[in-house]
Design a protein around this motif. Structure first.
Motif, mmCIF file in Angstrom:
data_model
loop_
_atom_site.group_PDB
_atom_site.id
_atom_site.type_symbol
_atom_site.label_atom_id
_atom_site.label_comp_id
_atom_site.label_asym_id
_atom_site.label_seq_id
_atom_site.Cartn_x
_atom_site.Cartn_y
_atom_site.Cartn_z
ATOM 1 N N GLY A 1 -26.906 -32.164 1.924
ATOM 2 C CA GLY A 1 -26.974 -30.793 1.421
ATOM 3 C C GLY A 1 -25.676 -30.029 1.571
ATOM 4 N N LYS A 2 -24.569 -30.746 1.869
ATOM 5 C CA LYS A 2 -23.285 -30.088 2.059
ATOM 6 C C LYS A 2 -22.729 -29.620 0.708
ATOM 7 C CE LYS A 2 -20.438 -32.727 4.218
ATOM 8 N NZ LYS A 2 -19.670 -33.699 4.990
ATOM 9 N N GLY A 3 -22.085 -28.456 0.716
ATOM 10 C CA GLY A 3 -21.461 -27.945 -0.495
ATOM 11 C C GLY A 3 -21.711 -26.464 -0.676
ATOM 12 N N ILE A 4 -21.409 -25.966 -1.885
ATOM 13 C CA ILE A 4 -21.591 -24.554 -2.222
ATOM 14 C C ILE A 4 -22.795 -24.446 -3.143
ATOM 15 C CG2 ILE A 4 -20.537 -22.515 -3.254
ATOM 16 C CD1 ILE A 4 -17.802 -23.806 -2.728
ATOM 17 N N LYS A 5 -23.766 -23.615 -2.757
ATOM 18 C CA LYS A 5 -24.948 -23.423 -3.592
ATOM 19 C C LYS A 5 -25.226 -21.942 -3.766
ATOM 20 C CE LYS A 5 -28.426 -23.615 0.070
ATOM 21 N NZ LYS A 5 -29.543 -22.762 -0.170
ATOM 22 N N TYR A 6 -25.976 -21.617 -4.823
ATOM 23 C CA TYR A 6 -26.407 -20.241 -5.044
ATOM 24 C C TYR A 6 -27.475 -19.895 -4.019
ATOM 25 C CZ TYR A 6 -24.261 -20.727 -9.655
ATOM 26 O OH TYR A 6 -23.375 -20.941 -10.681
ATOM 27 N N ARG A 7 -27.562 -18.628 -3.623
ATOM 28 C CA ARG A 7 -28.628 -18.210 -2.711
ATOM 29 C C ARG A 7 -29.960 -18.395 -3.429
ATOM 30 N NH1 ARG A 7 -27.880 -12.961 0.570
ATOM 31 N NH2 ARG A 7 -26.949 -14.468 1.976
ATOM 32 N N GLY A 8 -30.882 -19.069 -2.769
ATOM 33 C CA GLY A 8 -32.197 -19.318 -3.354
ATOM 34 C C GLY A 8 -32.279 -20.611 -4.140
ATOM 35 N N GLU A 9 -31.160 -21.297 -4.343
ATOM 36 C CA GLU A 9 -31.166 -22.563 -5.083
ATOM 37 C C GLU A 9 -31.767 -23.658 -4.217
ATOM 38 O OE1 GLU A 9 -27.996 -25.702 -7.140
ATOM 39 O OE2 GLU A 9 -27.256 -23.967 -6.057
ATOM 40 N N TYR A 10 -32.604 -24.489 -4.802
ATOM 41 C CA TYR A 10 -33.207 -25.603 -4.085
ATOM 42 C C TYR A 10 -32.365 -26.843 -4.350
ATOM 43 C CZ TYR A 10 -36.405 -29.300 -2.763
ATOM 44 O OH TYR A 10 -36.957 -30.421 -2.183
ATOM 45 N N VAL A 11 -31.933 -27.505 -3.301
ATOM 46 C CA VAL A 11 -31.171 -28.741 -3.429
ATOM 47 C C VAL A 11 -32.125 -29.895 -3.170
ATOM 48 C CG1 VAL A 11 -29.231 -30.097 -2.550
ATOM 49 C CG2 VAL A 11 -29.069 -27.608 -2.647
ATOM 50 N N PHE A 12 -32.348 -30.720 -4.181
ATOM 51 C CA PHE A 12 -33.232 -31.867 -4.058
ATOM 52 C C PHE A 12 -32.594 -32.857 -3.094
ATOM 53 C CE2 PHE A 12 -34.625 -36.110 -5.419
ATOM 54 C CZ PHE A 12 -35.980 -35.959 -5.264
ATOM 55 N N ARG A 13 -33.290 -33.170 -2.012
ATOM 56 C CA ARG A 13 -32.747 -34.046 -0.974
ATOM 57 C C ARG A 13 -33.258 -35.470 -1.165
ATOM 58 N NH1 ARG A 13 -30.821 -30.859 3.336
ATOM 59 N NH2 ARG A 13 -29.933 -32.786 4.096
ATOM 60 N N LYS A 14 -32.354 -36.427 -0.973
ATOM 61 C CA LYS A 14 -32.707 -37.847 -1.074
ATOM 62 C C LYS A 14 -32.693 -38.467 0.310
ATOM 63 C CE LYS A 14 -30.658 -38.758 -5.583
ATOM 64 N NZ LYS A 14 -29.632 -39.562 -6.270
ATOM 65 N N GLU A 15 -33.459 -39.525 0.453
ATOM 66 C CA GLU A 15 -33.467 -40.255 1.701
ATOM 67 C C GLU A 15 -32.315 -41.256 1.665
ATOM 68 O OE1 GLU A 15 -36.690 -42.859 4.259
ATOM 69 O OE2 GLU A 15 -37.310 -41.748 2.485
ATOM 70 N N GLY A 16 -31.663 -41.438 2.805
ATOM 71 C CA GLY A 16 -30.532 -42.362 2.866
ATOM 72 C C GLY A 16 -30.983 -43.804 2.895
ATOM 73 N N LYS A 17 -30.007 -44.706 2.999
ATOM 74 C CA LYS A 17 -30.310 -46.139 3.056
ATOM 75 C C LYS A 17 -31.073 -46.476 4.324
ATOM 76 C CE LYS A 17 -26.504 -48.375 0.655
ATOM 77 N NZ LYS A 17 -25.360 -49.261 0.868
ATOM 78 N N LYS A 18 -31.918 -47.475 4.228
ATOM 79 C CA LYS A 18 -32.663 -47.937 5.409
ATOM 80 C C LYS A 18 -32.302 -49.395 5.657
ATOM 81 C CE LYS A 18 -36.565 -44.900 5.255
ATOM 82 N NZ LYS A 18 -38.000 -44.778 5.284
ATOM 83 N N LYS A 19 -32.321 -49.774 6.914
ATOM 84 C CA LYS A 19 -32.025 -51.161 7.253
ATOM 85 C C LYS A 19 -33.213 -52.035 7.109
ATOM 86 C CE LYS A 19 -28.233 -52.305 10.101
ATOM 87 N NZ LYS A 19 -27.621 -52.396 11.365
#
Length: 177
Positions: free
Chosen positions: A159-177
């Motif tokens: 979720g790092k970066g610049i976003k608008y206030r109230g913007e939803y950032v779709f989060r993904k799950e990272g790699k799994k072993k």
């Protein structure tokens, strides 16, 4: 039929509107703005406000009707209240500061990003991770916010970066072993 276009644009006290040289000009407490008039529409200034109606029944006239009414409404809102966009910075070491007419951004690059603040726009940084962009022209405020955000869009893993206030950032799950 345009539902938005049917409504007259109300003109509040302290704001004057005029139509001259193919432009709708609005003057208010915060400044003066104008937008070009479209040939396929008629503009009527009356006691109730400014009414935009199609001059003929062409598709182009009906397509521009609601949009042009909204553009005139944005002029009036801009000279009375102004527009504001708020950006939030997320990330370790990411920060922003205003130095004169330059916005200095530290976004994890090997160098700082210096963004020149355009004329008619005011940028404030209440804290290091918040940027408030204010102005009377809605299009210009949105464009400046988009240009600043373009330097580091929010990424989906942390979720790092610049976003608008109230913007939803779709989060993904990272790699799994």
């Amino acid at each position: 039929m345009s539902r938005i276009g049917k409504k007259a644009v109300s003109i509040p006290d302290g704001v004057t509107a005029s139509m001259e040289d193919g432009q709708v000009k609005v003057k208010g407490p915060k400044g003066e703005l104008s937008t070009p008039m479209v040939d396929d529409l008629t503009y009527e200034l009356s006691d109730g406000g400014l009414l935009v109606t199609p001059a003929n029944k062409t598709t182009r006239a009906r397509a521009y009707w609601g949009m042009q009414r909204t553009l005139v409404q944005n002029l009036i809102d801009g000279v009375t209240d102004g527009f504001t966009k708020v950006l939030e910075i997320t990330g370790v070491g990411y920060r922003a500061a205003v130095k004169g007419k330059v916005l200095n951004l530290q976004l994890g690059f090997s160098h700082d990003v210096n963004f020149d603040i355009p004329e008619g726009i005011t940028i404030k940084t209440p804290d290091q991770t918040t940027i408030e962009i204010t102005g009377i022209n809605k299009q210009q405020v949105g464009q400046v916010a988009a240009e600043i955000r373009r330097w580091r869009k929010p990424e989906p893993y942390k979720g790092k970066g610049i976003k608008y206030r109230g913007e939803y950032v779709f989060r993904k799950e990272g790699k799994k072993k």
